[in-house]
Design a protein around this motif. Sequence first.
Motif, PDB file in Angstrom:
ATOM      1  N   ARG A 139       0.847  -1.196   0.000  1.00 20.94           N
ATOM      2  CA  ARG A 139       0.000   0.000   0.000  1.00 20.94           C
ATOM      3  C   ARG A 139       0.881   1.244   0.000  1.00 20.94           C
ATOM      4  NH1 ARG A 139      -3.890  -0.021   4.866  1.00 20.94           N
ATOM      5  NH2 ARG A 139      -5.013   1.528   3.608  1.00 20.94           N
ATOM      6  N   GLN A 140       0.411   2.276  -0.651  1.00 21.49           N
ATOM      7  CA  GLN A 140       1.140   3.548  -0.713  1.00 21.49           C
ATOM      8  C   GLN A 140       0.911   4.321   0.585  1.00 21.49           C
ATOM      9  OE1 GLN A 140       1.731   6.457  -4.293  1.00 21.49           O
ATOM     10  NE2 GLN A 140      -0.273   6.895  -3.412  1.00 21.49           N
ATOM     11  N   LYS A 141       2.001   4.585   1.289  1.00 23.17           N
ATOM     12  CA  LYS A 141       1.936   5.303   2.571  1.00 23.17           C
ATOM     13  C   LYS A 141       2.430   6.730   2.360  1.00 23.17           C
ATOM     14  CE  LYS A 141       3.849   5.050   7.282  1.00 23.17           C
ATOM     15  NZ  LYS A 141       4.764   4.264   8.157  1.00 23.17           N
ATOM     16  N   ILE A 142       1.542   7.696   2.581  1.00 23.12           N
ATOM     17  CA  ILE A 142       1.875   9.106   2.421  1.00 23.12           C
ATOM     18  C   ILE A 142       2.119   9.717   3.798  1.00 23.12           C
ATOM     19  CG2 ILE A 142       1.068  11.365   1.642  1.00 23.12           C
ATOM     20  CD1 ILE A 142       1.586   9.479  -0.663  1.00 23.12           C
ATOM     21  N   ILE A 143       3.275  10.348   3.978  1.00 19.74           N
ATOM     22  CA  ILE A 143       3.597  11.015   5.251  1.00 19.74           C
ATOM     23  C   ILE A 143       3.618  12.515   5.009  1.00 19.74           C
ATOM     24  CG2 ILE A 143       5.253  11.228   7.137  1.00 19.74           C
ATOM     25  CD1 ILE A 143       5.740   8.310   4.886  1.00 19.74           C
ATOM     26  N   ILE A 144       2.757  13.231   5.718  1.00 17.47           N
ATOM     27  CA  ILE A 144       2.698  14.690   5.589  1.00 17.47           C
ATOM     28  C   ILE A 144       3.936  15.285   6.250  1.00 17.47           C
ATOM     29  CG2 ILE A 144       1.318  16.752   5.999  1.00 17.47           C
ATOM     30  CD1 ILE A 144      -0.134  14.656   4.325  1.00 17.47           C
ATOM     31  N   GLN A 145       4.655  16.146   5.535  1.00 15.26           N
ATOM     32  CA  GLN A 145       5.893  16.734   6.036  1.00 15.26           C
ATOM     33  C   GLN A 145       5.658  18.099   6.688  1.00 15.26           C
ATOM     34  OE1 GLN A 145       9.110  14.889   5.675  1.00 15.26           O
ATOM     35  NE2 GLN A 145       7.369  13.488   5.574  1.00 15.26           N
ATOM     36  N   GLU A 146       6.681  18.553   7.425  1.00 16.31           N
ATOM     37  CA  GLU A 146       6.577  19.823   8.159  1.00 16.31           C
ATOM     38  C   GLU A 146       6.224  20.991   7.228  1.00 16.31           C
ATOM     39  OE1 GLU A 146       6.631  19.751  11.258  1.00 16.31           O
ATOM     40  OE2 GLU A 146       7.558  17.802  11.655  1.00 16.31           O
TER      41      GLU A 146
END
Length: 220
Positions: A61-68
């Motif tokens: 699964r594509q895991k998106i991490i929101i950055q600062e």
Amino acid sequence: MNETLYSAIKELKNLAGSKNIAYISSSELARKMGVSQQTASRIILELIKEKYIDRTMENRRQKIIIQEKALDLLYRELNELYSILKINQSFEMEGTVQNGLGEGKYYISKKGYMDQFKEKLKMEPFPGTLNIKINPEYENILRQVRGADGIIISGFKDRERTFGGVKCFNAHIDGIKCYLIFPERSVYTDVIEVISDKYLRQALSLKDGDIIKVNVDFEF
């Protein structure tokens, strides 16, 4: 930034929740945004390139991490809306008093900063800062404060080096007037620095590990 990328950031943050992590495919993002899958894929790649998000694969699964950088953008937008609507705000944050590295005295005492503190803050700060590690439950408030314009103390050069600009925010601790200060160019940290014309540790009988509340006032 272009409106399409901004809309994608809002959509991804909405899905990510407080942990700032979203599991979403390009086709799912495409449906939510009303664009083609190809366009959604390009948007994700552009957001990665501009460091608004990061992406890994987890269990296929594509895991998106929101950055600062993306969070800062959203909080700046929030503050702009409050400013447009002329809504004044007061915030309270709680944290733990920490021992600093002793750098505060060096920077605060610099003439290029001190002259501006006297002019813009109408006070001569004690040469040093009170360092407070903000508790995790106040992180959103801290981000909103950091994202606001504040009172700008301009950077300058002296014979030794170049010093960056600083943003200051009106605050008080137990009735004592003070200011939160943030370097304009810095990575996110949950430790804030506070200046006052008083030696705050002495005036408030503080020691490392003490829990303290800071009230910040925004006036638009």
